[in-house]
Design a protein around this motif. Structure first.
Motif, mmCIF file in Angstrom:
data_model
loop_
_atom_site.group_PDB
_atom_site.id
_atom_site.type_symbol
_atom_site.label_atom_id
_atom_site.label_comp_id
_atom_site.label_asym_id
_atom_site.label_seq_id
_atom_site.Cartn_x
_atom_site.Cartn_y
_atom_site.Cartn_z
ATOM 1 N N PHE A 118 0.846 -1.193 0.000
ATOM 2 C CA PHE A 118 0.000 0.000 0.000
ATOM 3 C C PHE A 118 0.881 1.242 0.000
ATOM 4 O O PHE A 118 1.767 1.394 0.839
ATOM 5 N N PHE A 123 -2.670 -2.193 8.664
ATOM 6 C CA PHE A 123 -2.639 -1.550 7.363
ATOM 7 C C PHE A 123 -1.661 -0.392 7.309
ATOM 8 O O PHE A 123 -0.992 -0.170 6.313
ATOM 9 N N LYS A 162 -7.964 -0.172 5.554
ATOM 10 C CA LYS A 162 -7.562 0.993 4.771
ATOM 11 C C LYS A 162 -8.518 2.150 4.974
ATOM 12 O O LYS A 162 -8.103 3.304 5.091
#
Length: 778
Positions: free
Chosen positions: A416, A516, A771
């Motif tokens: 990410f 995350f 997220k």
């Protein structure tokens, strides 16, 4: 559910079966270049890798040597060298890479290549024939175009397309240059250039403008950017197609300029909600009603204009509701949306296939099975392919009955924001694609790589892409031994031992998945940070890998890829050590021990200075090239400043007010010394002042001050950073090991891991919702 999984695991022991469903609707998605053109493109690729030795390889493309709709390559030795035959250029490239890795101890990755061939090519004693398991191997996330590729010129794209072909990618996303086409369409409909300037995002934020999350932020987008990207797209598509790839082009999702209410007062539009903390200045995009005649008109015009400019391979990606919920939860509304998007494609290209990111379906609060079914079945069966975007940590195909009959691609998202910590879920990647194919009534048609950013954790991408032709899960220790030998072109027992430790620890997040968000040192400091989220592995394994990597320096000091790896592993160990300093810092703050607080804060800032010195010794960890590449697109000083601001803002504040700050953070020389280090110094001084003044922590007040003092000013600076490395990463790593390794033997790390193991395992948590928490959407 358990019954089918058990059957699958038994089947995996004996090999994998073919997908149960064939989709003749996809048969026209195939290589379009003539076989001789593809063969020459592969010869050229081999020449770029091994120069004069390329003459020892004969390349042929014959679509008839393997089963229909699956790539096959054949290898055999001849009197003159090695003969490679593939069903496509991509297949032949895969064959060359197979030979390079498994016969010549070679490797080609983002960090460099090991392509020194033996003086005499190893003989293939018996011809080899390999066929892929699936029809497609997909590559890219829509976000990759911004987090990593935003400022690439043709030379870097050429290298990446070579990498794609070698790794078997035949279905790459090709999103460059679309703003010029949209501008052409909109100007022809009565919009003005000022409308375009307000609509398009800045060069580092185009991914989210394209998906309808934000509008205008980072802009206005200069005209020469649009023109030059259009020219670049021609080169990209020509090369992809010459190798037999099937480029995925963009389509119209329904997001329109806000000035549409002036140009078409009768248009039926609604505003989507705000995204990622952005206010209405940049968020709340207008969505054209799916039944408004303008929807089909714009969609058709865009496809036709794009086809006239670039040609087409009949497959298009577009995402209307990416991280944005539809205005209605009525299945009929969602079905209407899908029909409108697809109908608009078909109006411009009757052979259209819609490729959709399935990421939105991770929002379990909105996307219940009836709504998912309404959307995916609004398109005729076989005319939509869903990217199961994060199959390795959050597979959704099993939740939605293999997408109710629509084909899907099993993807590894993995990364990410382009962050750089060592991480992987190797066990899931090893087994997951085989489970996907064996799922009852599976509609799986491929595997894919969908990282938001690349240039990190190369071992995971090498491992994943071999799933395209492997017939069963691998013994990970055996595989990583081969990987290490290929990576360095020689056998080094300490290096092999290091890689085995890494694969069982940082690369095996199977039960304690990392959260995350990012790691401690690259986040805005706070006294309430949960250090457990930085740990999903036993620290001793990573630290022992560091020891072994350094012992391997005697064998591998001349290897380009080893220089990268020793930098990367040392970097990750220093980041781990910061947890101990931070724990001391916050404990002393709570105990009101100012002296210990200062010492711990100094330890973190000194660590960051040492880290910056290390990062400066390897070109892959420099900030300078990112900024230099951004400025290289400019035609005047104003454009140069705009591009540099985009580059700096994206990797730090990500928005005018830090709306998504630190999401795309990079451990690069320059940003570490001039952004992260001053930020931690400011934090230390702030805590000291709180204790001295007898006041309490207020995150809002602290945020306002550190933004104004440290963070925002850096994004506007124009100081230059090195574009070439300095220093020897091996020598620096040895020095840092001598300085810091004794500190890692503190019981703190053992206790931290024991406490972490008692926490609830994180694997299987909804990665989408993690997220969204980061983006402050909940």
């Amino acid at each position: 559910m358990m019954k089918w999984q058990g059957c699958c695991l038994l089947l995996l022991i004996f090999g994998t079966a073919e997908a149960l469903i064939n989709f003749p609707q996809l048969n026209h998605l195939r290589a379009k270049a003539a076989p001789n053109v593809q063969a020459q493109a592969v010869k050229d690729l081999i020449g770029r890798l091994i120069k004069a030795r390329a003459s020892e390889f004969a390349v042929f493309v014959d679509p008839n040597i393997g089963p229909k709709n699956r790539d096959t390559f054949q290898l055999r030795s001849t009197e003159n060298g090695i003969e490679i035959t593939g069903t496509t250029g991509v297949a032949a490239s895969m064959g060359f890479y197979y030979y390079l890795k498994y016969f010549c101890l070679g490797q080609r990755t983002w960090a460099g290549q090991q392509t020194e061939l033996p003086s005499t090519l190893p003989v293939i004693t018996s011809p080899i024939k390999v066929t892929t398991n699936d029809q497609f191997r997909y590559y890219q996330n829509v976000c990759t175009l911004s987090y990593t590729m935003a400022f690439w010129a043709w030379d870097r794209w050429e290298q990446e397309i070579d990498w794609m072909a070698l790794h078997g990618i035949n279905l790459p996303l090709a999103f460059v240059g679309q703003e010029a086409i949209f501008q052409r369409v909109y100007l022809g409909m009565g919009f003005t250039q000022a409308d375009m300037d307000e609509h398009f995002g800045g060069p580092a934020f185009l991914a989210w403008a394209r998906m309808g999350n934000i509008e205008g932020w980072g802009g206005p987008l200069p005209q020469m950017w649009k023109t030059n990207k259009l020219l670049l797209q021609h080169k990209i598509l020509d090369r992809m197609r010459s190798l037999g790839m099937i480029p995925v082009l963009p389509a119209f999702a329904g997001h329109v300029p806000r000035s549409i209410v002036r140009v078409f007062p009768e248009a039926n539009v609604t505003r989507l909600g705000e995204w990622g903390g952005f206010n209405s200045t940049y968020s709340g995009i207008y969505l054209l009603d799916f039944q408004d005649p303008l929807f089909n008109k714009i969609s058709q015009a865009f496809i036709e204009a794009q086809t006239n400019e670039y040609g087409t391979d009949h497959i298009y990606n577009t995402d209307t509701f990416n991280e944005m919920n539809p205005k209605s939860s009525d299945p009929a509304y969602v079905s209407t949306a899908g029909k409108a998007v697809f109908s608009g494609m078909v109006a411009g290209d009757p052979q259209s296939i819609w490729l959709m990111q399935g990421w939105l379906f991770g929002n379990s609060e909105y996307w219940k099975p009836p709504l998912v079914k309404a959307l995916v079945t609004s398109v005729p069966q076989g005319r939509m392919i869903i990217l199961d975007l994060a199959s390795e940590t959050g597979p959704l195909y099993s939740k939605f009955e293999s997408y109710y009959g629509q084909p899907f691609i099993w993807c590894m998202l993995h990364n990410f924001g382009g962050t750089m910590e060592l991480y992987g879920a190797v066990d899931q990647i090893n087994k997951g694609p085989f489970l996907g194919r064996q799922f009852p009534n599976s509609t799986m048609v491929g595997i894919g790589l969908t990282p938001e950013g690349i240039h990190q954790n190369e071992v995971m991408y090498e491992f994943m892409m071999e799933n395209s032709w492997r017939t069963q899960p691998r013994d990970i220790n055996d595989w990583v031994t081969s990987f290490a030998n290929q990576r360095y072109g020689a056998e080094s027992p300490p290096a092999i031992a290091a890689w085995k430790l890494l694969m069982k620890s940082v690369y095996n997040a199977s039960t304690h998945v990392r959260d995350f968000d990012n790691v401690l040192i690259t986040l805005r400091p706070t006294p309430t940070y949960d250090i457990f989220q930085d740990l999903w592995y036993e620290p001793g394994d990573l630290l022992s890998a560091w020891d072994n990597m350094l012992n391997a320096t005697y064998d591998l000091e001349g290897s380009e890829l080893f220089h990268y790896d020793i930098t990367d592993v040392t970097r990750d160990c220093l980041q781990l050590l910061a947890l101990k300093f931070y724990a001391t810092m916050t404990n002393s703050y709570r105990a009101k021990d100012i002296q210990t607080l200062k010492e711990a804060g100094n330890n973190i800032t000194n660590l960051l200075a040492d880290l910056d010195h290390l990062l400066g010794s390897n070109e892959r960890f420099l900030l300078g090239p990112w900024i230099a590449d951004a400025r290289s697109w400019s035609t005047d000083d104003n454009e140069a400043k705009l591009y540099e601001y985009n580059a700096r803002n994206q990797i730090t504040l990500w928005g005018p007010r830090g709306e998504i700050k630190d999401y795309a953070s990079k451990q690069w020389q320059g940003v570490t010394a001039d952004f992260y280090k001053p930020r931690w110094q400011f934090f230390t001084q702030w805590l000291v002042q709180l204790l001295q003044n007898g006041t309490s922590w207020d995150s809002y007040i602290f945020g306002e001050h550190i933004m104004a003092t440290v963070e925002a000013p850096w994004t506007f600076q124009l100081n230059q950073y090195p574009t070439v490395p300095s220093g020897n990463p091996i020598a620096i790593s040895w020095d840092l090991h001598s300085k810091y390794r004794p500190l890692t033997r503190d019981p703190f790390f053992t206790k931290l891991w024991e406490a972490k193991k008692k926490q609830r395992p994180g694997h299987g948590d909804n990665v989408f919702e993690r997220k969204m928490s980061w983006l402050h959407m909940k």
